[in-house]
Design a protein around this motif. Structure first.
Motif, PDB file in Angstrom:
ATOM      1  N   VAL A 207       0.879  -1.505  -0.370  1.00 44.83           N
ATOM      2  CA  VAL A 207       0.236   0.062  -0.045  1.00 44.83           C
ATOM      3  C   VAL A 207       0.718   1.124   0.062  1.00 44.83           C
ATOM      4  CG1 VAL A 207      -1.650   1.774   1.685  1.00 44.83           C
ATOM      5  CG2 VAL A 207      -2.218  -0.575   1.250  1.00 44.83           C
ATOM      6  N   ARG A 208       2.555   1.095   1.127  1.00 44.72           N
ATOM      7  CA  ARG A 208       2.422   2.406   1.430  1.00 44.72           C
ATOM      8  C   ARG A 208       3.270   2.849  -0.048  1.00 44.72           C
ATOM      9  NH1 ARG A 208       7.221   4.112   3.631  1.00 44.72           N
ATOM     10  NH2 ARG A 208       8.179   1.927   4.405  1.00 44.72           N
ATOM     11  N   PRO A 209       3.301   2.939  -1.291  1.00 48.43           N
ATOM     12  CA  PRO A 209       4.205   3.279  -2.403  1.00 48.43           C
ATOM     13  C   PRO A 209       2.897   4.147  -2.842  1.00 48.43           C
ATOM     14  CG  PRO A 209       4.883   0.837  -2.439  1.00 48.43           C
ATOM     15  CD  PRO A 209       4.132   1.356  -1.342  1.00 48.43           C
ATOM     16  N   TRP A 210       1.920   2.939  -2.834  1.00 44.61           N
ATOM     17  CA  TRP A 210       0.489   4.068  -3.713  1.00 44.61           C
ATOM     18  C   TRP A 210       0.515   5.429  -2.809  1.00 44.61           C
ATOM     19  CZ3 TRP A 210       0.098   2.522  -8.347  1.00 44.61           C
ATOM     20  CH2 TRP A 210       0.210   1.508  -8.781  1.00 44.61           C
ATOM     21  N   ALA A 211       0.597   5.041  -1.300  1.00 43.64           N
ATOM     22  CA  ALA A 211      -0.162   6.512  -0.820  1.00 43.64           C
ATOM     23  C   ALA A 211       1.087   7.181  -0.805  1.00 43.64           C
ATOM     24  CB  ALA A 211      -0.044   6.213   0.839  1.00 43.64           C
ATOM     25  N   VAL A 212       2.322   7.085  -0.846  1.00 46.04           N
ATOM     26  CA  VAL A 212       3.270   7.852  -1.359  1.00 46.04           C
ATOM     27  C   VAL A 212       3.023   8.722  -2.316  1.00 46.04           C
ATOM     28  CG1 VAL A 212       5.279   8.372  -1.751  1.00 46.04           C
ATOM     29  CG2 VAL A 212       4.738   6.736   0.473  1.00 46.04           C
ATOM     30  N   ALA A 213       3.129   8.196  -3.590  1.00 46.51           N
ATOM     31  CA  ALA A 213       2.600   8.500  -4.862  1.00 46.51           C
ATOM     32  C   ALA A 213       1.791   9.313  -4.778  1.00 46.51           C
ATOM     33  CB  ALA A 213       2.390   7.438  -5.899  1.00 46.51           C
ATOM     34  N   ALA A 214       0.429   9.140  -4.325  1.00 48.33           N
ATOM     35  CA  ALA A 214      -0.768  10.341  -4.108  1.00 48.33           C
ATOM     36  C   ALA A 214      -0.447  11.289  -3.858  1.00 48.33           C
ATOM     37  CB  ALA A 214      -1.679   9.448  -3.279  1.00 48.33           C
ATOM     38  N   TRP A 215       0.549  10.734  -3.070  1.00 47.74           N
ATOM     39  CA  TRP A 215       0.333  11.869  -0.960  1.00 47.74           C
ATOM     40  C   TRP A 215       1.417  12.918  -2.814  1.00 47.74           C
ATOM     41  CZ3 TRP A 215       4.843  14.079   0.746  1.00 47.74           C
ATOM     42  CH2 TRP A 215       5.178  14.933   1.616  1.00 47.74           C
ATOM     43  N   SER A 216       2.505  12.885  -2.869  1.00 43.90           N
ATOM     44  CA  SER A 216       3.024  13.606  -3.832  1.00 43.90           C
ATOM     45  C   SER A 216       2.433  14.345  -4.582  1.00 43.90           C
ATOM     46  CB  SER A 216       4.346  12.998  -3.775  1.00 43.90           C
ATOM     47  OG  SER A 216       5.766  11.780  -3.184  1.00 43.90           O
ATOM     48  N   PHE A 217       1.883  13.903  -5.551  1.00 38.02           N
ATOM     49  CA  PHE A 217       0.957  14.864  -6.531  1.00 38.02           C
ATOM     50  C   PHE A 217       0.056  15.959  -5.560  1.00 38.02           C
ATOM     51  CE2 PHE A 217       1.832  11.671  -9.398  1.00 38.02           C
ATOM     52  CZ  PHE A 217       2.376  12.489 -10.044  1.00 38.02           C
TER      53      PHE A 217
END
Lengths: 659, 192, 159
Positions: A207-217
């Motif tokens: 889950v973490r990378p997807w959350a990080v990516a969305a958060w960065s955007f």
């Protein structure tokens, strides 16, 4: 590339999405490999259909097809090509299509990057994304059709609000939406986990990378919006606490909490139920925030033309997505196992504290945003909740968060002692003390002083953390360099993102000391403000493509030396009968000199001009910090552990499958 | 841990996990009420709801706005029958839109107009063109009287009962059916 | 009854915006309306920042270029010049426009939840966190099975 083709492609995408929602889910349930294997193909098919639909709309905009209602309402022949393209998502119908397109990209991305996921989990995640996408595409097709025709077709469109014809704003929605929609992936993972009845360390890592990516955007998107309002609206402000802005801040706060609690799931197999709830909550906030704003319930200018059918459809969609997922949560979450030993002073303890503070902040912003409509509904009283409330209620919660941000990443897992960590942070503590002394002297107001001090602490401890890990100045430089190369990128990413928060907060604190002055001057007259001499040396009329501009020339000197010459202007658009101010900003990275020209007064023989002059210390840091945060996120994503090192899941034996 | 304790724990856990659903459900119902209220006009998030009804009229004096004569607070306080005060302007499209409704309404109740931030000649021009529903007209050139009345925009109307009490207030145009219905209800109440 | 689509004239009719930040942005104002005494002007600005522009969005009257906001700015400055207290001036405004005009609502029974939210949320969060710490430090679950232990090790190794 006719609009009908676009509508057909959209309908096709909807069919794909429905199939994507149903077949793999059934396959995962029946353990039917063939059905599960359909998921990636369907996701890609849906994406291709959406790309085709979107291309048709862009084509209609570029070729000035005024038989399409949406183009008539939002475009015009004279509009520059760039804004014809970006104008596609500058309205309700087009933005929903963009929203669906990004959701399609997310689905295809899970199909593409999720090869190492267990097939059942992947099938379920893609299916959930398909279900959400189907809802949006149905919404698009039934009540917000961007391909509607008008007859007879007019010769020219109605044009676009000139304030929106700006590169910053043109690319702001796609970035922001990618942030919002990106949280659909953690959401889908949460739903899939609830269906499976299983959340474990591997799930946390996926889950973490997807959350990080969305958060960065999302971070970038919010920063772009704020930057736009700073340099376009022309009064030196950057954040209004408008419901629209809060609607983006709320999922940002809960998404930040999610990103951190997922680490605890991964490393310690704890906070599982909480993390699942956060994943559901963050996407729910993303959805409901944007749509409540559009329904006009929240008192905001950003509300789109209100169509009751739309409002009801949106609410129904929200009910199905959010209500459905929470029903599933209430039903399945109690059977999820909890585990892991917990000590308050430890990395996981710090992460729990992080979640408590971030979620409190989130609750405050949410309450402040929703209070007026609820008061009006329940008691018939009208109230306003604005900047003074939010400043007073959020800053006292944010400061402890900043303080703990310094310690957190340095604490070891499981059981830690505070004292050794404090000793390692002596350099940061020293810097903080110096910062406190300097801000006591240089800043006015208790909160700005505390914020500036906390910001220096956050930056200082992030730098100290990295310096300590690579033994900077303790080992030979070559050895430190080698250590730095071996240090996981995620560690750098964390430090950067945290330092970015510090930089932004420092900018915010300094901006509370901004100075401005409104003056009425003759040409040649000099005003003194903030240590600078501002001289209006000339004003001329300059015609533009679809406007007339009154452009001033302001020379700014410091101690007699020319610093810059700026040209603020005021544009009158005839088509829309609207004027905009074109702000002139000179930045040296440490402060912005910001000039606006206003009305012309006096007689034609002896005119005077109204000028608004701002001195904004550290203003660029607010957005620069956000860039650093997003870059930190990207750096974490590039860590190979995030991509390839994902653990393979152990066989199910022993763990509790859902009842 | 006894069995009963464990069962209690499990029940409590289940209840806790249902809380988010309950919260979302309450919000959902509220949003639905708001949306449907917005359609019928019962709920308006943009309403300011200035607290003027039930209060005596504020102190003010308005100069003449041709073709009418100005008035002051004292004129309203010595009223024997109700009067409708209507803030309007020639630059305001909804004001022009409600003129016909005002012309009809003046047969029922005298209407006194206040030209809000308007040039006297422009206001006079509007009334010449669209017809004059006002028994008396004052000019609020600077918009300062309007502030004392809690006016946030035009058109805005107030029903004044004999004695100078504000009994009804609307920030919406009187060409709106619902607004007229509620005004009629207020008028009947005053007459009684 | 309270107005369907209420078209207010004072509100400059602006095209509807998609994202970020309210419109009706501040054009440049008239410096003539500022108070000559910088201390009084600063106080007037502080009061104005607490008052909401009625016809725009969450902007204060200091930040808005709407006509009514300008009038209210003038009123604030007149009252400041007369030597009235902040409280008196805000009360004057509330008497006319109700609590809608205050950007920071007064603390009453009905706004208790709003103002209490920071404390309430923090309290709930801290209690929940304490429960997590207490519960987890007494292992209640069965010891790990062999497979689980193997998986845990694998996960930790990767970390």
């Amino acid at each position: 590339m006719s609009p009908e083709l676009g509508r057909f492609a959209l309908a096709l995408a909807c069919v794909f999405a429905l199939a994507q929602a149903i077949l793999p889910l059934r396959g995962a349930r029946k353990r039917d490999r063939r059905l599960m294997a359909l998921a990636p193909g369907l996701a890609v098919g849906q994406l291709l259909a959406l790309v085709a639909a979107f291309a048709c709309l862009v084509n209609a905009a570029v070729t000035d097809d005024f038989s399409v209602a949406n183009i008539v309402e939002n475009s015009a022949v004279s509009k520059p090509l760039l804004y014809k393209i970006t104008g596609v998502w500058g309205n309700h119908e087009g933005s929903i299509l963009l929203w669906a397109l990004i959701l399609g990209i997310c689905g295809a991305a899970v199909a593409g990057f999720g090869r190492n996921l267990p097939s059942a989990l992947r099938a379920r995640v893609i299916a959930v994304l398909g279900g959400v996408a189907a809802g949006f595409e149905l919404f698009c097709l039934t009540t917000s059709d961007p391909f509607d025709r008008v007859w007879p077709a007019p010769l020219d469109g109605q044009g676009m609000n000139p304030l929106l014809q700006d590169p910053g704003l043109a690319f702001h929605p796609p970035v922001l939406y990618t942030g919002y929609v990106g949280f659909a992936v953690p959401f889908a993972f949460a739903i899939a986990a609830l269906i499976e009845g299983r959340v474990d360390a591997a799930w946390g890592r996926w889950v973490r990378p997807w959350a990080v990516a969305a958060w960065s955007f999302l971070t970038l998107g919010i920063a772009m919006g704020s930057w736009w309002s700073y340099y376009v609206l022309g009064w030196g402000g950057y954040w209004f606490w408008d419901p629209v802005e809060n609607a983006s801040l709320i999922p940002w706060l809960s998404g930040t909490a999610l990103m951190h609690s997922a680490i605890v799931v991964e490393k310690r197999e704890a906070l599982k139920i909480w993390t699942v709830l956060l994943a559901i909550g963050t996407f729910s906030f993303s959805l409901s925030g944007t749509f409540l704003v559009r329904s006009g319930i929240l008192n905001s200018v950003h509300a789109f033309a209100q169509d009751p059918a739309r409002g009801i459809f949106i609410l129904a969609l929200l009910g199905v997505v959010i209500g459905g997922s929470l029903v599933l949560f209430a039903w399945r979450a109690p059977s999820l196992t909890t585990g892991g030993l917990f000590a308050p002073v430890s990395r996981e303890g710090a992460l729990v504290l992080n979640n408590v503070l971030l979620c409190s902040l989130c609750a405050v912003v949410l309450t402040g945003t929703m209070y007026p409509p609820f008061m009006s509904l329940l008691f018939g009283k009208t109230i306003s909740v604005g900047k003074p409330f939010f400043d007073a209620a959020t800053i006292p919660l944010a400061i402890p968060l900043f303080i703990f941000m310094g310690f957190g990443p340095m604490l070891p897992w499981k059981r830690a002692q505070l004292w050794p960590v404090m000793k390692r942070l002596w350099a940061a503590a020293l810097a903080t003390l110096v910062a406190f002394a300097v801000s006591l002297f240089g800043l006015s107001g208790v909160l700005p002083i505390l914020c500036a001090t906390a910001a220096v602490w956050v930056i200082g401890s992030s730098v100290t953390d990295i310096a300590g890990r690579i033994a900077l100045f303790k080992a030979p430089l070559a050895q430190s360099f080698q250590r730095a190369r071996n240090l996981p990128r995620a560690v750098f990413g964390t430090a950067m993102a945290h330092a970015g928060v510090g930089v932004t907060v420092l900018g915010l604190a300094a901006m509370s000391q901004a100075q401005h002055r409104i003056v009425e001057v003759h040409v040649g007259q000099t005003e003194h403000m903030a240590g600078y001499d501002w001289t209006l040396t000339g004003v001329k009329m300059a015609p533009g493509p679809n406007y007339m501009a009154m452009e001033g020339t302001i020379e700014i000197r410091r101690h007699g030396h020319l610093v810059t010459v700026m040209h603020p202007s005021k544009r009158s658009f005839n088509a829309q009968n609207q004027t905009t101010t074109d702000v002139a900003i000179h930045t040296n990275g440490l402060s912005d000199l910001y000039g606006v020209i206003g009305d012309k007064h006096g007689t034609d023989a002896d005119p005077t001009y109204v000028l608004r002059l701002h001195y904004n210390p550290l203003a660029p840091w607010m957005w620069f910090g956000a860039l650093i945060m997003a870059f930190g996120g990207a750096l974490s994503l590039s860590d190979r552990r995030m991509r390839v090192g994902a653990p393979r899941r152990a066989p199910l034996a022993g763990t509790v499958a859902a009842q | 841990m006894s069995d009963e304790q464990q069962r209690n724990n499990v029940t409590r856990r289940r209840l806790m996990m249902g809380l988010p659903l309950v919260g979302a459900g309450v919000c959902g119902v509220a949003f639905w009420k708001m949306l449907s209220g917005m359609q019928t006009g019962a709920f308006n998030p943009h309403d300011i709801n200035a607290p003027v009804t039930g209060r005596p009229v504020p102190d003010f004096t308005l100069v003449d706005q041709p073709p009418g004569t100005g008035f002051a607070a004292a004129d309203l306080r010595t009223l024997k029958s109700p009067v409708l005060i209507n803030f309007f302007a020639s630059w305001c499209i909804p004001c022009i839109a409600e003129m016909q409704a005002l012309l009809d309404l003046q047969k029922q109740v005298p209407i006194w107009g206040v030209a809000y931030k308007d040039k006297p000649e422009n206001a006079a021009g509007l009334l010449k063109h669209a017809g004059n529903p006002y028994a008396r007209i004052g000019s609020d050139r600077e918009g300062r009287v309007a502030i004392d009345w809690g006016v946030s925009g035009v058109p805005e109307s107030f029903l004044i009962a004999p004695g100078g009490l504000i009994v009804w207030h609307s920030a919406a145009g009187l060409d709106n059916e619902d607004v007229r219905t509620s005004l009629n209800a207020a008028l009947t109440k005053v007459a009684r | 009854m309270r107005s369907l689509a209420r078209l207010r004239c004072v509100l400059p009719l602006l095209a509807v915006l998609l994202v970020a930040a309210p419109m009706a942005a501040l054009a440049v104002d008239d410096p003539a309306e500022m108070l000559p005494d910088p201390r009084e002007e600063a106080r007037a600005e502080a009061i104005g920042a607490q008052l909401r522009c009625l016809v725009c969005q969450n902007e204060s009257i200091e930040d808005s270029s709407a006509g009514l906001a300008r009038d209210l700015r003038k009123v604030v400055r007149e009252h400041v010049a007369k030597g009235e207290s902040d409280r008196q001036i805000i009360d004057w405004m509330v008497a006319r426009y109700g609590n809608f005009i205050r950007l920071s609502p007064p603390i009453t029974i009905s706004t208790l939840l709003l103002w209490g939210m920071p404390l309430l949320a923090l309290l709930v969060g801290v209690i929940a966190a304490l429960r997590v710490f207490r519960r987890r430090s007494t292992p209640e679950s069965a010891p790990l099975s062999e497979e689980e232990r193997a998986r845990l090790d694998e996960v930790r190794r990767d970390a």
